[in-house]
Scaffold this active site. Structure first.
Site, PDB file in Angstrom:
ATOM      1  CE1 TYR A 206      -4.242  -1.508   0.901  1.00  0.00           C
ATOM      2  CE2 TYR A 206      -2.940  -3.642   1.611  1.00  0.00           C
ATOM      3  CZ  TYR A 206      -3.962  -3.209   1.085  1.00  0.00           C
ATOM      4  OH  TYR A 206      -5.210  -3.893   1.391  1.00  0.00           O
ATOM      5  CE1 TYR A 417      -4.834  -4.914   4.400  1.00  0.00           C
ATOM      6  CE2 TYR A 417      -4.568  -6.875   4.830  1.00  0.00           C
ATOM      7  CZ  TYR A 417      -4.747  -5.824   3.878  1.00  0.00           C
ATOM      8  OH  TYR A 417      -4.490  -5.931   2.456  1.00  0.00           O
TER       9      TYR A 417
END
Ligand SMILES: Cc1cc2nc3c(=O)[nH]c(=O)nc-3n(C[C@H](O)[C@H](O)[C@H](O)COP(=O)(O)OP(=O)(O)OC[C@H]3O[C@@H](n4cnc5c(N)ncnc54)[C@H](O)[C@@H]3O)c2cc1C
Length: 422
Positions: A206, A417
């Site tokens: 990311y 997550y």
């Protein structure tokens, strides 16, 4: 005139992952269900969407005994990489919270569930049109539709479950004076590509930079998934292959760092961002699950996982409700009321939302809001705002450092997550 009528405990609108998993788990508990789906099975099997499964989602697939190939064909990711202006920090999920996520594409999840449901002779109608749901405020809710052969059909049930995705028609059946639509949009979208290339990196990256966000993901050994931040009105065809890869490489930064593996692009899409929550998720004899009840921006990889956590919360409450109903039906049968008169009453009398379904809505929404928060936070941390200044960019860099320099910050990311326990 309706020609074909089926009678089941639960009618399900939408044969995506939420609908099929619900149908299968209800069947395991002795509750009959029938599913209708507006797309063809073939179309869904070839639609690329989610790819990251949280640990609780993987457990559900395994425990549902649907012969899922998640553990044999999926890829375990024990961590992920966050990158800001070319500086990379790894979040080690296993070391921080003892859990992993699995890369296993949504169309594989769909394949596992659809194959299992049909192998077990579960009723499903693909490619239906003219879906209508009636009577959700009565004891006799029903679905009418036209099947793929053009025949008018009806499903009569004690409960309807709306798993009909983000454009849900079921959701709109909850009256406006009862329903609150919580909504926010974002000033950007994701430009997604599938390309024929080997993986660039073993785990997801990311990445944020002064020109915006990019995500380096994977699909399998030969096809890769990547995204980058764009304007919502971007025309995918206006971007050449070279321009796309150059842009993503620029977000990754570092000439001496990660180098993209490039290959022919086989799909381009622009994915708008929005956050939505419907409250409540149940009303009368209707319950919503999955994208029908909420959508999140894709940054936190929560959409499919939330659909499954809804199902985990919903199925035991449906069982409780159907068991109560059967107990009462047994008592009524023993009285001298005729079946015909009770059928008429069922379609005429307004019923309250059953208490187990009210509890489902409260439980599911608690988790949905945690996921909304994580998705919103991660989105704002990692994306460039349209009115970005040097101050706002440097402030976000400070936030990135505060999270990634601290074991507590990294643990927050890892816990959110990989999926909270119920
Ligand atoms: C490009 C993309 C990438 C994504 N990436 C991720 C990710 O990495 N991780 C993640 O967790 N999530 C991700 N998501 C979100 C995820 O795909 C959804 O959250 C997930 O599909 C929700 O499952 P569902 O069963 O609730 O809804 P859906 O999968 O949308 O299924 C709903 C079904 O209902 C059917 N339907 C609709 N209306 C009717 C009707 N009137 N009658 C009959 N059938 C009807 C639809 O055809 C559809 O098949 C992504 C989504 C997209 C679009």
């Amino acid at each position: 005139m309706t020609e074909h009528t089926t009678r089941v405990d639960v009618g399900i609108v939408g044969g995506g992952p939420a609908g099929l998993m619900t149908a299968l788990l209800l069947k395991r508990r002795g509750i009959s269900a029938a599913v209708i789906e507006s797309r063809s099975e073939e179309t869904i099997r070839h639609t690329q969407r989610a790819g990251i499964l949280e640990a609780p989602t993987v457990n559900m697939l395994v425990e549902a005994e649907v012969d899922s190939r998640v553990l044999t064909h999926g890829h375990e990711h024990e961590g992920t990489v966050l990158s800001f202006d070319g500086i990379q920090r790894r979040i080690d999920f296993q070391a921080l919270v003892g859990r992993s996520v699995w890369l296993y594409p949504q169309n594989e999840v769909f394949h596992d569930l659809a194959t299992a449901w049909q192998r077990e002779s579960g009723e499903i109608h693909w490619s239906v049109t003219e879906t209508a749901v009636e009577g959700i405020e009565t004891a006799a809710p029903r679905i009418s539709f036209t099947d793929a052969q053009g025949r008018a059909r009806r499903i009569e049930a004690d409960l309807i479950i709306g798993t009909d995705g983000s454009r849900s028609m079921c959701r709109k059946l909850i009256p406006e004076d009862i329903r609150t639509d919580h909504f926010t949009s974002y000033p950007f979208a994701w430009f997604g590509i599938l390309c024929e290339a080997p993986p660039t990196a073993p785990e997801l990256i990311y990445a944020n930079s002064e020109i915006g966000f990019a995500l380096i993901s994977q699909r399998n050994e030969t096809v890769q998934r990547m995204y980058f931040q764009c304007d919502p009105d971007t025309d995918p065809e206006a971007w050449s292959e070279e321009a796309i890869f150059d842009h993503i490489q620029q977000v990754l930064g570092a000439e001496d760092g990660v180098q993209l593996k490039r290959g022919p692009i086989i799909e381009k899409t622009v994915l708008p961002f929005r956050s939505y929550v419907c409250d409540p998720l149940s009303h009368g004899r209707l319950a919503l699950a999955g994208d029908a009840g909420h959508t999140v921006p894709p940054t936190g990889a929560k959409g499919l996982n939330l659909a499954f956590s809804d199902v985990r919360a919903l199925v035991p409450r449906v069982e409780e409700f159907i068991t109560e109903l059967r107990t009462h039906a047994g008592v009524a049968d023993a009285s001298d009321e005729t079946a015909a008169s009770s059928d008429v009453a069922a379609t005429a009398v307004t019923v309250e939302t059953p208490e187990p379904l009210r509890r489902y809505s409260r439980t599911a929404l608690d988790r949905v809001w945690k996921a909304q928060n994580f998705s919103y936070w991660a989105t704002n941390l990692l994306h460039r705002q349209p009115e970005e200044t040097s101050f706002t960019h440097k402030r976000r860099r400070g936030e990135f450092d505060a999270i990634t320099d601290s074991v507590h910050g990294r643990a927050y990311f890892a816990d959110s997550y990989t999926g909270w326990s119920d």
